[in-house]
Motif scaffolding. Sequence first.
Motif, PDB file in Angstrom:
ATOM      1  N   SER A  62       1.053  -1.138  -0.070  1.00 41.76           N
ATOM      2  CA  SER A  62      -0.004   0.039   0.096  1.00 41.76           C
ATOM      3  C   SER A  62       0.956   1.142  -0.086  1.00 41.76           C
ATOM      4  N   LEU A  63       2.259   1.107   0.107  1.00 41.62           N
ATOM      5  CA  LEU A  63       2.831   2.510   0.204  1.00 41.62           C
ATOM      6  C   LEU A  63       3.278   2.942  -1.153  1.00 41.62           C
ATOM      7  N   ALA A  64       3.189   4.177  -1.265  1.00 41.41           N
ATOM      8  CA  ALA A  64       3.380   4.763  -2.525  1.00 41.41           C
ATOM      9  C   ALA A  64       4.850   5.468  -2.540  1.00 41.41           C
ATOM     10  N   GLU A  65       5.425   5.563  -1.514  1.00 41.92           N
ATOM     11  CA  GLU A  65       6.627   6.515  -1.546  1.00 41.92           C
ATOM     12  C   GLU A  65       7.549   5.897  -0.108  1.00 41.92           C
ATOM     13  N   VAL A  66       8.760   5.787  -0.050  1.00 43.43           N
ATOM     14  CA  VAL A  66       9.615   5.508   0.873  1.00 43.43           C
ATOM     15  C   VAL A  66      10.654   6.678   0.805  1.00 43.43           C
ATOM     16  N   LEU A  67      10.701   7.388   1.927  1.00 45.74           N
ATOM     17  CA  LEU A  67      11.520   8.583   2.108  1.00 45.74           C
ATOM     18  C   LEU A  67      12.514   8.564   3.204  1.00 45.74           C
ATOM     19  N   HIS A  68      13.724   8.890   3.107  1.00 47.52           N
ATOM     20  CA  HIS A  68      14.932   8.358   3.988  1.00 47.52           C
ATOM     21  C   HIS A  68      15.730   9.482   4.201  1.00 47.52           C
ATOM     22  N   ALA A  69      16.206   9.616   5.362  1.00 45.26           N
ATOM     23  CA  ALA A  69      17.356  10.430   5.758  1.00 45.26           C
ATOM     24  C   ALA A  69      18.288   9.863   6.522  1.00 45.26           C
ATOM     25  N   SER A  70      19.691   9.816   6.149  1.00 40.87           N
ATOM     26  CA  SER A  70      20.816   9.152   6.576  1.00 40.87           C
ATOM     27  C   SER A  70      21.991   9.694   6.627  1.00 40.87           C
ATOM     28  N   THR A  71      22.833   9.442   7.807  1.00 40.33           N
ATOM     29  CA  THR A  71      24.201  10.078   7.775  1.00 40.33           C
ATOM     30  C   THR A  71      25.453   8.976   7.385  1.00 40.33           C
ATOM     31  N   VAL A  72      24.731   8.284   6.181  1.00 46.37           N
ATOM     32  CA  VAL A  72      25.918   7.266   5.789  1.00 46.37           C
ATOM     33  C   VAL A  72      26.968   7.840   5.253  1.00 46.37           C
ATOM     34  N   ALA A  73      26.674   9.099   4.447  1.00 47.04           N
ATOM     35  CA  ALA A  73      27.616   9.805   3.506  1.00 47.04           C
ATOM     36  C   ALA A  73      28.575  10.544   4.708  1.00 47.04           C
ATOM     37  N   THR A  74      27.970  11.410   5.557  1.00 45.23           N
ATOM     38  CA  THR A  74      28.531  12.121   6.681  1.00 45.23           C
ATOM     39  C   THR A  74      29.667  11.210   7.436  1.00 45.23           C
ATOM     40  N   ASN A  75      29.197   9.990   7.793  1.00 43.84           N
ATOM     41  CA  ASN A  75      29.999   9.162   8.490  1.00 43.84           C
ATOM     42  C   ASN A  75      31.062   8.563   7.849  1.00 43.84           C
ATOM     43  N   ALA A  76      30.989   8.409   6.638  1.00 44.68           N
ATOM     44  CA  ALA A  76      32.062   7.988   5.705  1.00 44.68           C
ATOM     45  C   ALA A  76      33.240   9.004   5.737  1.00 44.68           C
ATOM     46  N   ILE A  77      33.009  10.074   5.751  1.00 44.49           N
ATOM     47  CA  ILE A  77      33.980  11.026   5.901  1.00 44.49           C
ATOM     48  C   ILE A  77      34.475  11.380   7.296  1.00 44.49           C
ATOM     49  N   LEU A  78      33.710  11.442   8.175  1.00 40.75           N
ATOM     50  CA  LEU A  78      34.061  11.589   9.623  1.00 40.75           C
ATOM     51  C   LEU A  78      34.912  10.537   9.913  1.00 40.75           C
ATOM     52  N   GLU A  79      34.491   9.401   9.772  1.00 41.69           N
ATOM     53  CA  GLU A  79      35.242   8.049  10.106  1.00 41.69           C
ATOM     54  C   GLU A  79      36.345   7.382   9.233  1.00 41.69           C
ATOM     55  N   GLY A  80      36.652   8.446   7.978  1.00 41.25           N
ATOM     56  CA  GLY A  80      37.591   8.035   7.116  1.00 41.25           C
ATOM     57  C   GLY A  80      37.352   6.550   6.281  1.00 41.25           C
ATOM     58  N   LYS A  81      36.089   6.360   6.297  1.00 46.60           N
ATOM     59  CA  LYS A  81      35.694   5.055   5.729  1.00 46.60           C
ATOM     60  C   LYS A  81      35.254   4.980   4.363  1.00 46.60           C
ATOM     61  N   GLY A  82      35.662   6.152   3.409  1.00 45.20           N
ATOM     62  CA  GLY A  82      35.102   6.131   2.360  1.00 45.20           C
ATOM     63  C   GLY A  82      35.758   5.162   1.290  1.00 45.20           C
ATOM     64  N   ALA A  83      35.606   5.529  -0.137  1.00 42.52           N
ATOM     65  CA  ALA A  83      36.324   4.592  -1.074  1.00 42.52           C
ATOM     66  C   ALA A  83      37.805   4.903  -1.270  1.00 42.52           C
ATOM     67  N   ARG A  84      38.515   4.126  -1.714  1.00 44.59           N
ATOM     68  CA  ARG A  84      39.873   4.440  -2.247  1.00 44.59           C
ATOM     69  C   ARG A  84      39.687   5.159  -3.660  1.00 44.59           C
ATOM     70  N   THR A  85      40.163   6.475  -3.302  1.00 44.95           N
ATOM     71  CA  THR A  85      39.688   7.416  -4.469  1.00 44.95           C
ATOM     72  C   THR A  85      40.835   7.787  -5.055  1.00 44.95           C
ATOM     73  N   ALA A  86      40.839   8.013  -6.503  1.00 46.66           N
ATOM     74  CA  ALA A  86      42.079   8.949  -7.221  1.00 46.66           C
ATOM     75  C   ALA A  86      41.258  10.204  -7.744  1.00 46.66           C
ATOM     76  N   LEU A  87      42.159  11.044  -7.918  1.00 48.76           N
ATOM     77  CA  LEU A  87      41.926  12.296  -8.571  1.00 48.76           C
ATOM     78  C   LEU A  87      42.891  12.597  -9.835  1.00 48.76           C
ATOM     79  N   VAL A  88      42.105  12.939 -10.945  1.00 49.95           N
ATOM     80  CA  VAL A  88      42.799  13.337 -12.078  1.00 49.95           C
ATOM     81  C   VAL A  88      42.576  14.578 -12.421  1.00 49.95           C
ATOM     82  N   THR A  89      43.672  15.345 -12.593  1.00 51.42           N
ATOM     83  CA  THR A  89      43.768  16.773 -12.906  1.00 51.42           C
ATOM     84  C   THR A  89      44.699  17.313 -13.997  1.00 51.42           C
ATOM     85  N   THR A  90      44.554  18.702 -14.012  1.00 48.90           N
ATOM     86  CA  THR A  90      45.296  19.318 -15.099  1.00 48.90           C
ATOM     87  C   THR A  90      46.861  19.140 -14.599  1.00 48.90           C
ATOM     88  N   GLU A  91      47.595  19.012 -15.466  1.00 46.81           N
ATOM     89  CA  GLU A  91      49.118  19.139 -14.854  1.00 46.81           C
ATOM     90  C   GLU A  91      49.386  20.290 -14.281  1.00 46.81           C
TER      91      GLU A  91
END
Length: 702
Positions: free
Chosen positions: A68-97
């Motif tokens: 019967s549900l039409a929408e599920v709405l969600h708020a979470s700190t999963v992105a914030t926690n990844a930054i605060l706890e240093g548990k994000g992805a192994r990331t590379a940056l490609v930039t201008t020389e």
Amino acid sequence: MSELSAKSEVPAFRIAADIGGTFTDVALLAPNGTLSTAKVPSTPDDYARGVLDGCREILSRDGISPGSLAEVLHASTVATNAILEGKGARTALVTTEGFRDVLEMRRIRVPRLYEPLYRKPAPLVARRFRYEVRERIGPRGEVLVALDEAGLERIAEAIAEAGIEAVAICFLHSYANPAHERRAGQILRQKLPGRFVTLSVDVLPEIREYERTSTTVINAYVAPPVGSYLRSLRKRLDGVGISAPLFMMQSSGGILDLESVLQRPAQVVESGPAAGVIGAGYVGRLAGYANIIALDVGGTTAKASVIENGRHLTTDEYEVGGGISLSSRLVKGGGYALRLPVIDVCEVGTGGGSIIRLNAAGNISIGPQSAGATPGPVCYGRGGNLPTVTDANVVLGYLNPEAIADGVVPIHAAAARDALQRQLADPLCRPVEDIAYGVVGIANALMARAVRSVTTSRGRDPRKFILFAFGGGGGLHAVDLAASLGIGCVVVPPAAGVFSAFGLLFSDIEFTQSQGMLIPLDAAQPARVAAAFETIEQEVLHRLARPPDSIRLRRRVDLRYAGQAFELTVDLPEGLLDADALDRLSDAFDAEHYRTYGHSLPRSHGREIVALRVVGTVIAERPEAKAVADGGGTAANNTATRRAYFGEHGWLETPVVGRGRLARPVLGPLIVEEADSTTIVPPGWLASLDARRNIVIEHQAE
């Protein structure tokens, strides 16, 4: 009915879940406006489990099928926690020389002036994973050096060998000409299948290399953990028969569909705090409160934001991960720049679960460490042995000494008192009630810092606002906090303890797109500006994928005085975009600059356009929420009393009542006890109900 025009389909049941540090709150809105709520312990080992527990509880209790549900709405700190706890992805940056170290240099600012040994947080991308490619675009979009595709392919090989999970691409001046970034994205996606690749022109096509690079890197860094969590949640919802579309709260206060969030997860970094502000704005409009300071006191943090003339304030000057998450043009360098639309919220690490300690000087210190959901405060009896702000409120008699959260959480009052006695009162040789009262006073002072950051620091006088308090601890602290700030009126809404989940139910589907355009305002050609806006609007309409007549578009402009380093965002006047409209835009900027900084410059001083923005909002019809039935708490239907400590007034035999007892005004001291929250009315304050069943607490002149 809702104030908004009916354009989109009227949903059936809608369910919302907000994950907090201690509890997960769930709210269900029926087609007729009936609101049901549930509060369950958060599950830090697997936050999705807490969401499912809350959804199952409320659906089972109300006899509603998952289909019967039409929408599920969600708020979470999963992105914030990844930054605060240093548990994000192994990331590379490609930039201008030549621009490999932009993340290191930042803005050359030190947020702690008198700490010579201060060290900035390490960049989210280690230097060995920052790759330079030969290419160069000029500030007007001209190609100065062609893209070295062979070099880019070698970089792709190095990225693959390094086990990188996500790649951020940010080239110099790509906002003026995205061709090189687009081509680099094509090559890396082809060479690195299965890895998340994001471009700065898709995330933030604006000037300022550090902010653009940092925001793009954040988008890459949080993408894998956010994607893993949301895909897992989607799968588990499907597994229990909840197949309704999943929407996520953005930092800007709008909601966005799952697939869009997976592409731009940086937009949900401050997802949780935004929902409560949206709810405060909705209730404030219905009740006639135009100017509001929204105070959300949860288990881990306290958050403050401003709603002015019925509209929440947004900013894109935000830093996350620096100990305090805030937007400030002055305090910089303590975290990672996130230049995306964010509701102007200041967040401090002072909540109900914040741990109390004696520091090296023998003074009481609160937070930012929190006991969280596990083990939780000492009074929860789950193994916690460090006293918290919640334990202090129990000792003072403010919280029910037997159970809270509608009986879900038993309270061990003796254990809380013993912890404060042994660890704080005995070393300080003070009565335990004085220590507990002092703890609450210090907590209020820390929360006042958050309130001042969004009021006096923004040129607003807090005395001209009401304090709108919610969250499990909002009502416990609001009145004393208001008194310290000179605020004479406090409002506590129904369902205050689950209010962020409530706010999700009244958030709109929204998408924001910007485009850099650095030109003097006096030299701006209205036709050129209008054409640029139309291009941005087409992108917004494409992303929202709905009929144009169901979307409300709002045009905004970033402006600054010539010679300034930073700008303010103001709305473009409605109607035809001509010379007169640009003239009125200048007046609007002057007014906002005066309000923010206390001065403005004469017309003889030049003004510059820095960027154009379009906010697209899906117009939706929703039933007006009916107040949650009064219930829960020992005093919902009968007046009881409990001894409570009020500082200079000492221990007072204090009535404990339900919200319904305030139909006639009652003078404090008073404890209003409900299923999801408790409100304290000290001596000298008068509590009553308004027409929307909000508790209104006003100071009585002596």
